[in-house]
Scaffold this motif. Structure first.
Motif, mmCIF file in Angstrom:
data_model
loop_
_atom_site.group_PDB
_atom_site.id
_atom_site.type_symbol
_atom_site.label_atom_id
_atom_site.label_comp_id
_atom_site.label_asym_id
_atom_site.label_seq_id
_atom_site.Cartn_x
_atom_site.Cartn_y
_atom_site.Cartn_z
ATOM 1 N N ASP A 100 0.831 -1.203 0.000
ATOM 2 C CA ASP A 100 0.000 0.000 0.000
ATOM 3 C C ASP A 100 0.870 1.259 0.000
ATOM 4 O OD1 ASP A 100 -2.320 -1.476 -0.049
ATOM 5 O OD2 ASP A 100 -2.673 -1.346 2.110
ATOM 6 N N ILE A 101 1.981 1.207 0.725
ATOM 7 C CA ILE A 101 2.905 2.350 0.748
ATOM 8 C C ILE A 101 3.510 2.560 -0.639
ATOM 9 C CG2 ILE A 101 5.109 3.190 1.672
ATOM 10 C CD1 ILE A 101 4.362 1.764 4.316
ATOM 11 N N PHE A 102 3.958 1.462 -1.265
ATOM 12 C CA PHE A 102 4.525 1.572 -2.614
ATOM 13 C C PHE A 102 3.548 2.270 -3.563
ATOM 14 C CE2 PHE A 102 7.019 -2.668 -1.945
ATOM 15 C CZ PHE A 102 7.911 -2.014 -1.113
ATOM 16 N N GLU A 103 2.284 1.861 -3.477
ATOM 17 C CA GLU A 103 1.296 2.336 -4.443
ATOM 18 C C GLU A 103 0.896 3.789 -4.213
ATOM 19 O OE1 GLU A 103 -1.687 -0.676 -4.187
ATOM 20 O OE2 GLU A 103 -0.571 -2.049 -5.485
ATOM 21 N N ASP A 104 1.337 4.375 -3.102
ATOM 22 C CA ASP A 104 1.167 5.814 -2.921
ATOM 23 C C ASP A 104 2.108 6.598 -3.833
ATOM 24 O OD1 ASP A 104 -0.828 5.663 -1.057
ATOM 25 O OD2 ASP A 104 0.488 5.907 0.680
ATOM 26 N N TYR A 105 3.146 5.936 -4.345
ATOM 27 C CA TYR A 105 4.164 6.610 -5.143
ATOM 28 C C TYR A 105 4.075 6.283 -6.633
ATOM 29 C CZ TYR A 105 6.171 7.771 -0.643
ATOM 30 O OH TYR A 105 6.347 8.256 0.616
ATOM 31 N N THR A 106 3.685 5.048 -6.951
ATOM 32 C CA THR A 106 3.638 4.655 -8.355
ATOM 33 C C THR A 106 2.739 3.437 -8.550
ATOM 34 O OG1 THR A 106 4.960 3.835 -10.235
ATOM 35 C CG2 THR A 106 5.733 3.264 -8.036
ATOM 36 N N ARG A 139 11.264 3.917 2.940
ATOM 37 C CA ARG A 139 11.871 3.157 4.050
ATOM 38 C C ARG A 139 11.401 3.703 5.395
ATOM 39 N NH1 ARG A 139 17.057 4.060 4.384
ATOM 40 N NH2 ARG A 139 17.434 2.238 5.696
ATOM 41 N N ALA A 140 11.326 5.017 5.499
ATOM 42 C CA ALA A 140 10.871 5.636 6.755
ATOM 43 C C ALA A 140 9.406 5.297 7.021
ATOM 44 C CB ALA A 140 11.067 7.147 6.693
ATOM 45 N N ARG A 141 8.588 5.304 5.987
ATOM 46 C CA ARG A 141 7.168 4.987 6.163
ATOM 47 C C ARG A 141 6.956 3.511 6.513
ATOM 48 N NH1 ARG A 141 3.238 7.097 1.638
ATOM 49 N NH2 ARG A 141 1.854 5.978 3.063
ATOM 50 N N ILE A 142 7.762 2.637 5.919
ATOM 51 C CA ILE A 142 7.668 1.208 6.272
ATOM 52 C C ILE A 142 7.980 1.018 7.744
ATOM 53 C CG2 ILE A 142 8.777 -1.037 5.946
ATOM 54 C CD1 ILE A 142 9.063 -0.348 2.978
ATOM 55 N N TRP A 143 9.021 1.689 8.224
ATOM 56 C CA TRP A 143 9.370 1.567 9.641
ATOM 57 C C TRP A 143 8.245 2.102 10.536
ATOM 58 C CZ3 TRP A 143 12.201 -0.776 13.075
ATOM 59 C CH2 TRP A 143 12.288 -0.249 14.359
ATOM 60 N N GLU A 144 7.693 3.243 10.148
ATOM 61 C CA GLU A 144 6.621 3.850 10.939
ATOM 62 C C GLU A 144 5.392 2.942 10.993
ATOM 63 O OE1 GLU A 144 3.910 7.964 11.009
ATOM 64 O OE2 GLU A 144 5.392 7.623 9.430
ATOM 65 N N ALA A 145 5.065 2.297 9.885
ATOM 66 C CA ALA A 145 3.851 1.481 9.814
ATOM 67 C C ALA A 145 4.034 0.088 10.387
ATOM 68 C CB ALA A 145 3.391 1.372 8.360
ATOM 69 N N THR A 146 5.248 -0.470 10.289
ATOM 70 C CA THR A 146 5.440 -1.887 10.648
ATOM 71 C C THR A 146 6.509 -2.140 11.690
ATOM 72 O OG1 THR A 146 7.132 -2.321 8.953
ATOM 73 C CG2 THR A 146 4.813 -2.473 8.267
ATOM 74 N N GLN A 147 7.332 -1.133 12.016
ATOM 75 C CA GLN A 147 8.491 -1.300 12.883
ATOM 76 C C GLN A 147 9.464 -2.353 12.336
ATOM 77 O OE1 GLN A 147 5.170 -1.119 14.665
ATOM 78 N NE2 GLN A 147 5.797 0.965 14.147
ATOM 79 N N LEU A 148 9.556 -2.411 11.006
ATOM 80 C CA LEU A 148 10.482 -3.303 10.313
ATOM 81 C C LEU A 148 11.376 -2.480 9.402
ATOM 82 C CD1 LEU A 148 7.941 -6.080 9.236
ATOM 83 C CD2 LEU A 148 9.566 -6.220 11.137
ATOM 84 N N THR A 149 12.602 -2.938 9.221
ATOM 85 C CA THR A 149 13.537 -2.211 8.378
ATOM 86 C C THR A 149 13.551 -2.795 6.965
ATOM 87 O OG1 THR A 149 15.443 -3.588 8.990
ATOM 88 C CG2 THR A 149 14.988 -1.637 10.345
ATOM 89 N N ALA A 150 13.851 -1.918 6.017
ATOM 90 C CA ALA A 150 13.950 -2.312 4.611
ATOM 91 C C ALA A 150 15.223 -1.725 4.032
ATOM 92 C CB ALA A 150 12.744 -1.810 3.821
ATOM 93 N N SER A 151 15.832 -2.441 3.103
ATOM 94 C CA SER A 151 16.976 -1.923 2.359
ATOM 95 C C SER A 151 16.516 -1.571 0.950
ATOM 96 C CB SER A 151 18.102 -2.955 2.312
ATOM 97 O OG SER A 151 18.624 -3.182 3.606
ATOM 98 N N ALA A 152 17.166 -0.588 0.359
ATOM 99 C CA ALA A 152 16.748 -0.120 -0.958
ATOM 100 C C ALA A 152 17.941 0.062 -1.873
ATOM 101 C CB ALA A 152 15.979 1.196 -0.840
ATOM 102 N N GLY A 153 17.719 -0.243 -3.148
ATOM 103 C CA GLY A 153 18.693 0.041 -4.181
ATOM 104 C C GLY A 153 18.052 0.946 -5.210
ATOM 105 N N VAL A 154 18.795 1.949 -5.665
ATOM 106 C CA VAL A 154 18.283 2.909 -6.636
ATOM 107 C C VAL A 154 19.228 2.932 -7.830
ATOM 108 C CG1 VAL A 154 17.657 5.318 -7.069
ATOM 109 C CG2 VAL A 154 17.312 4.319 -4.782
ATOM 110 N N SER A 155 18.670 2.798 -9.026
ATOM 111 C CA SER A 155 19.497 2.882 -10.226
ATOM 112 C C SER A 155 18.618 3.158 -11.439
ATOM 113 C CB SER A 155 20.318 1.615 -10.420
ATOM 114 O OG SER A 155 21.363 1.842 -11.359
ATOM 115 N N TYR A 156 19.244 3.050 -12.624
ATOM 116 C CA TYR A 156 18.522 3.360 -13.854
ATOM 117 C C TYR A 156 17.982 2.111 -14.535
ATOM 118 C CZ TYR A 156 23.149 2.267 -15.795
ATOM 119 O OH TYR A 156 24.340 1.665 -16.112
ATOM 120 N N ASN A 157 18.193 0.918 -13.950
ATOM 121 C CA ASN A 157 17.560 -0.293 -14.475
ATOM 122 C C ASN A 157 17.373 -1.315 -13.356
ATOM 123 O OD1 ASN A 157 19.964 -1.971 -14.299
ATOM 124 N ND2 ASN A 157 20.686 -1.044 -16.207
ATOM 125 N N LYS A 158 16.624 -2.356 -13.662
ATOM 126 C CA LYS A 158 16.260 -3.347 -12.647
ATOM 127 C C LYS A 158 17.475 -4.124 -12.155
ATOM 128 C CE LYS A 158 12.433 -5.752 -13.489
ATOM 129 N NZ LYS A 158 11.398 -6.502 -14.241
#
Length: 367
Positions: A100-106, A139-158
């Motif tokens: 649900d958090i993801f879908e707030d963005y895209t 990542r901040a919203r996931i922590w706020e909603a679930t108290q769980l941590t997430a790692s993220a990678g950002v780039s120009y392709n999958k």
């Protein structure tokens, strides 16, 4: 796969891709809900002699305990390991919160499993220009909603976004910018490439390919000669090129069910009696969802953990449960007699499609 640029010049990237990967998801949920487990080595799964680790906390991973490891091996590596039973309904509910958090963005969210997904935020619902800022906010919203941590990678392709999410785990973020992509891919060991499994990595090593640069030094003809159609993909990713799109609906590859025996068996009738309810489960799903499949596959795991598969494909889709049963029985008969006991059997159907369109996302049913 879309057409790939076949030279060393990286085309101007136009997309902003985020890969989100929850940290030790199942185990972290258990530690969140049971404070006495926090800071301790935890394994989700069966703790019995015949059990398998479904997930391991980072405390357990320090001892070399990982998912899919037999429980007896895990206990040997970590005598203080705490086993907890899985709660898949809880994990699914948490996963839905995160989605649900993801879908707030895209709307372009491609789940890979309950705990990871790709997001294309090139044009996002928040109008934010920085994919890095979006990843940090998610990542901040996931922590706020679930108290769980997430790692993220950002780039120009999958491909690069997936690699990036592994760089600063747990609870980290890593960005691979366009100028970094080809260099990053070239320096990476082939065994670290997403999409290159142990068997393919070993084959590459035998051919003298140990890094992305080694792959890059080869011609496309060489790679296609040794790796078939996958050679084109390897040619691209060694240069940091990957034109795959983020697809909200992934094509389902198979539908299957499997089960582990309490006691190994070398008896055909016993093995068949275990397969029949699996056939029922697969066919009920296939029939209820009007799915058609042409290929039936039998999976067998022996007492030494060696796995074999046997498949049979027809020109037309499997028509009914009786036909699925007949195909499966023929495949099982081809395995017997067995030299070692069987500990697990599974059956699946693939080459799937509905009446009007292909199915979305791979699904595995377990008992």
């Amino acid at each position: 796969m879309s057409q790939m640029v076949m030279d060393d010049e990286q085309p101007a990237p136009t997309r902003k891709i985020i890969h989100i990967d929850m940290d030790a998801f199942f185990a972290s949920v258990e530690q969140r809900d049971s404070p006495d487990l926090r800071g301790k080595p935890v394994a989700v799964g069966g703790g019995s002699e015949r059990g398998v680790v479904a997930a391991a906390s980072y405390e357990a991973r320090k001892f070399g305990v990982y998912s899919a490891m037999p429980s007896v091996t895990a206990r040997r590596k970590c005598p203080d390991l705490i086993f907890v039973k899985h709660r898949f309904e809880v994990y699914k509910a948490v996963s839905r919160q995160i989605r649900d958090i993801f879908e707030d963005y895209t709307p372009l969210v491609e789940p890979l499993s309950l705990d990871e997904a790709y997001l294309d935020v090139t044009e996002n619902l928040k109008g934010m220009s920085s994919a890095t800022e979006i990843a940090e906010e998610i990542r901040a919203r996931i922590w706020e909603a679930t108290q769980l941590t997430a790692s993220a990678g950002v780039s120009y392709n999958k491909f690069l976004a997936k690699l990036a999410s592994d760089q600063n785990k747990p609870n980290g973020l890593f960005v691979i910018k366009p100028a970094m992509g080809p260099v990053f891919a070239a320096a990476l060991p082939v065994k670290k490439f997403h999409g290159i499994g142990p068997a393919t990595a070993a084959k590459m090593n035998r051919l003298g390919l140990f890094s992305g640069q080694d792959i890059r030094n080869q011609t496309l003809d060489f790679l296609e000669q040794h790796f078939g159609v996958s050679g084109r993909y390897y040619y691209g990713i060694s240069r940091g090129i990957d034109h795959r799109q983020v697809k909200p609906n992934r094509e389902r590859k198979s539908i299957g069910a499997e089960n582990t025996f309490f006691t190994d068996t070398t008896d055909f009738d016993t093995a068949w009696s275990f397969l029949e309810p699996l056939i029922d489960k697969v066919w009920r799903y296939v029939d209820a969802n009007q799915i058609k499949g042409r290929t039936v596959t039998l999976k067998v795991k022996f007492s030494d953990f060696r796995i074999i598969t046997r498949s049979r494909s027809g020109l037309a889709p499997v028509a009914n449960r009786a036909e699925l049963t007949a195909f499966t029985r023929t495949l099982l008969e081809g395995v017997f007699p067995v030299a070692k006991g069987i500990r697990l059997l599974g059956v699946s159907m693939s080459s799937l499609g509905e009446k009007d369109h292909p199915q979305a996302e791979q699904l595995s049913l377990s008992l």
